[in-house]
Design a protein around this motif. Sequence first.
Motif, PDB file in Angstrom:
ATOM      1  N   SER A 163     -19.707 -24.560  17.529  1.00  0.00           N
ATOM      2  CA  SER A 163     -20.229 -24.023  18.186  1.00  0.00           C
ATOM      3  C   SER A 163     -18.559 -23.130  18.676  1.00  0.00           C
ATOM      4  CB  SER A 163     -20.213 -24.746  19.562  1.00  0.00           C
ATOM      5  OG  SER A 163     -19.226 -25.663  19.820  1.00  0.00           O
ATOM      6  N   ASN A 164     -17.823 -23.786  18.094  1.00  0.00           N
ATOM      7  CA  ASN A 164     -16.724 -22.937  17.679  1.00  0.00           C
ATOM      8  C   ASN A 164     -16.128 -22.284  16.224  1.00  0.00           C
ATOM      9  OD1 ASN A 164     -15.326 -23.127  21.064  1.00  0.00           O
ATOM     10  ND2 ASN A 164     -16.181 -25.990  20.977  1.00  0.00           N
ATOM     11  N   LEU A 165     -15.150 -21.439  17.067  1.00  0.00           N
ATOM     12  CA  LEU A 165     -14.651 -20.891  15.363  1.00  0.00           C
ATOM     13  C   LEU A 165     -13.246 -20.793  15.300  1.00  0.00           C
ATOM     14  CD1 LEU A 165     -15.252 -17.852  14.025  1.00  0.00           C
ATOM     15  CD2 LEU A 165     -16.880 -18.982  15.455  1.00  0.00           C
ATOM     16  N   ILE A 166     -12.325 -20.911  13.834  1.00  0.00           N
ATOM     17  CA  ILE A 166     -10.776 -20.035  13.617  1.00  0.00           C
ATOM     18  C   ILE A 166     -10.930 -20.004  12.561  1.00  0.00           C
ATOM     19  CG2 ILE A 166      -8.467 -21.324  13.702  1.00  0.00           C
ATOM     20  CD1 ILE A 166      -9.718 -23.755  15.016  1.00  0.00           C
ATOM     21  N   LEU A 167     -10.228 -18.398  12.992  1.00  0.00           N
ATOM     22  CA  LEU A 167     -10.303 -18.005  11.613  1.00  0.00           C
ATOM     23  C   LEU A 167      -8.909 -17.973  11.221  1.00  0.00           C
ATOM     24  CD1 LEU A 167     -11.521 -14.234  12.920  1.00  0.00           C
ATOM     25  CD2 LEU A 167     -12.615 -15.410  11.430  1.00  0.00           C
ATOM     26  N   ALA A 168      -9.092 -17.950  10.063  1.00  0.00           N
ATOM     27  CA  ALA A 168      -7.701 -18.428   9.174  1.00  0.00           C
ATOM     28  C   ALA A 168      -6.851 -17.290   7.807  1.00  0.00           C
ATOM     29  CB  ALA A 168      -7.460 -19.866   8.481  1.00  0.00           C
ATOM     30  N   HIS A 169      -6.268 -16.666   7.459  1.00  0.00           N
ATOM     31  CA  HIS A 169      -5.921 -16.092   6.240  1.00  0.00           C
ATOM     32  C   HIS A 169      -4.212 -15.906   5.852  1.00  0.00           C
ATOM     33  CE1 HIS A 169      -5.135 -12.319   8.685  1.00  0.00           C
ATOM     34  NE2 HIS A 169      -4.370 -11.349   7.496  1.00  0.00           N
ATOM     35  N   ASN A 170      -4.422 -16.225   4.810  1.00  0.00           N
ATOM     36  CA  ASN A 170      -2.533 -15.868   4.091  1.00  0.00           C
ATOM     37  C   ASN A 170      -2.373 -14.281   3.919  1.00  0.00           C
ATOM     38  OD1 ASN A 170      -5.144 -15.886   1.688  1.00  0.00           O
ATOM     39  ND2 ASN A 170      -2.859 -16.080   0.632  1.00  0.00           N
ATOM     40  N   HIS A 171      -1.140 -14.453   3.441  1.00  0.00           N
ATOM     41  CA  HIS A 171      -0.797 -13.370   3.757  1.00  0.00           C
ATOM     42  C   HIS A 171       0.017 -13.551   2.490  1.00  0.00           C
ATOM     43  CE1 HIS A 171      -0.438 -10.701   7.532  1.00  0.00           C
ATOM     44  NE2 HIS A 171      -1.941 -10.828   6.917  1.00  0.00           N
ATOM     45  N   PRO A 172      -0.237 -12.939   1.121  1.00  0.00           N
ATOM     46  CA  PRO A 172       0.869 -13.614  -0.085  1.00  0.00           C
ATOM     47  C   PRO A 172       1.718 -12.727   0.071  1.00  0.00           C
ATOM     48  CG  PRO A 172      -1.270 -12.438  -0.484  1.00  0.00           C
ATOM     49  CD  PRO A 172      -1.745 -12.832   1.135  1.00  0.00           C
ATOM     50  N   PHE A 205      -9.857  -5.889  13.777  1.00  0.00           N
ATOM     51  CA  PHE A 205     -10.453  -7.083  12.824  1.00  0.00           C
ATOM     52  C   PHE A 205     -11.058  -8.469  13.601  1.00  0.00           C
ATOM     53  CE2 PHE A 205     -12.003 -10.445  10.258  1.00  0.00           C
ATOM     54  CZ  PHE A 205     -12.980 -10.216   9.351  1.00  0.00           C
ATOM     55  N   THR A 206     -10.204  -8.957  14.680  1.00  0.00           N
ATOM     56  CA  THR A 206     -10.063 -10.267  14.921  1.00  0.00           C
ATOM     57  C   THR A 206     -10.355  -9.715  16.364  1.00  0.00           C
ATOM     58  OG1 THR A 206      -8.107 -11.687  14.423  1.00  0.00           O
ATOM     59  CG2 THR A 206      -9.135 -11.974  16.068  1.00  0.00           C
ATOM     60  N   SER A 207     -10.518  -8.465  17.393  1.00  0.00           N
ATOM     61  CA  SER A 207     -10.941  -8.273  18.198  1.00  0.00           C
ATOM     62  C   SER A 207     -12.443  -7.659  18.106  1.00  0.00           C
ATOM     63  CB  SER A 207     -10.588  -7.220  18.522  1.00  0.00           C
ATOM     64  OG  SER A 207     -11.006  -5.794  20.145  1.00  0.00           O
ATOM     65  N   ILE A 265     -21.254 -12.006  22.328  1.00  0.00           N
ATOM     66  CA  ILE A 265     -23.105 -11.428  22.030  1.00  0.00           C
ATOM     67  C   ILE A 265     -23.737 -12.736  21.673  1.00  0.00           C
ATOM     68  CG2 ILE A 265     -24.571 -10.764  21.178  1.00  0.00           C
ATOM     69  CD1 ILE A 265     -22.023  -8.202  20.728  1.00  0.00           C
ATOM     70  N   ILE A 266     -23.097 -13.970  21.325  1.00  0.00           N
ATOM     71  CA  ILE A 266     -23.716 -14.564  20.794  1.00  0.00           C
ATOM     72  C   ILE A 266     -23.283 -15.966  20.858  1.00  0.00           C
ATOM     73  CG2 ILE A 266     -25.032 -13.228  18.604  1.00  0.00           C
ATOM     74  CD1 ILE A 266     -23.550 -14.759  16.095  1.00  0.00           C
ATOM     75  N   GLY A 267     -22.430 -16.341  22.090  1.00  0.00           N
ATOM     76  CA  GLY A 267     -22.228 -17.517  22.825  1.00  0.00           C
ATOM     77  C   GLY A 267     -21.401 -18.762  21.577  1.00  0.00           C
ATOM     78  N   LEU A 268     -20.829 -18.023  20.581  1.00  0.00           N
ATOM     79  CA  LEU A 268     -19.920 -18.534  20.094  1.00  0.00           C
ATOM     80  C   LEU A 268     -18.196 -18.056  20.913  1.00  0.00           C
ATOM     81  CD1 LEU A 268     -21.097 -17.746  16.181  1.00  0.00           C
ATOM     82  CD2 LEU A 268     -21.641 -20.237  17.565  1.00  0.00           C
ATOM     83  N   CYS A 269     -17.162 -19.130  20.456  1.00  0.00           N
ATOM     84  CA  CYS A 269     -16.423 -18.918  20.659  1.00  0.00           C
ATOM     85  C   CYS A 269     -15.170 -19.225  19.552  1.00  0.00           C
ATOM     86  CB  CYS A 269     -16.318 -20.475  22.111  1.00  0.00           C
ATOM     87  SG  CYS A 269     -13.999 -20.277  22.114  1.00  0.00           S
ATOM     88  N   LEU A 270     -14.265 -18.201  19.308  1.00  0.00           N
ATOM     89  CA  LEU A 270     -13.203 -17.469  18.418  1.00  0.00           C
ATOM     90  C   LEU A 270     -12.397 -18.332  19.455  1.00  0.00           C
ATOM     91  CD1 LEU A 270     -12.039 -16.622  16.045  1.00  0.00           C
ATOM     92  CD2 LEU A 270     -12.828 -14.328  16.453  1.00  0.00           C
TER      93      LEU A 270
END
Length: 140
Positions: free
Chosen positions: A83-92, A105-107, A115-120
């Motif tokens: 129901s919740n998610l966290i994005l994570a990416h590295n910068h080499p 991208f995050t926006s 729109i579908i009821g998930l929380c970033l």
Amino acid sequence: MKHKLKYQEYTLKDSSKKKFDHPDKIFQILKNDFNALSEELYILICNSQFNIIEKYLVAKGTHNSLSASSKDIIVPVLLRGGSNLILAHNHPSRDVSPSKEDINFTSKIKHACEIIGLCLADHIVYSDKTYSSFKKENLI
């Protein structure tokens, strides 16, 4: 040229007992996977109490870019009951400042989630030594 990697799953041992409600805690589980050669995008799929269900590798790119769609991110979350998610990416490069592309991208992902009821909940940009949190920087 943009590269994509097939989906890979990473399950965190005993993660259902740990609440990941602060970016410092998230960074602790990300920094050991730092890749200095290419960008990697993970989603941390969480339940409603921010217990991590799964750490999921969405895409692997080049030394300074990667490609992923909203669908690439949302489908794994829904399939795992998150129901919740966290994005994570590295910068080499080890410069953890969010780029203009990271912000756009995050926006886009945040809007798709709403729109579908998930929380970033956050987007973490990290290196092996430090990180940047969109939430802490009021970018999300």
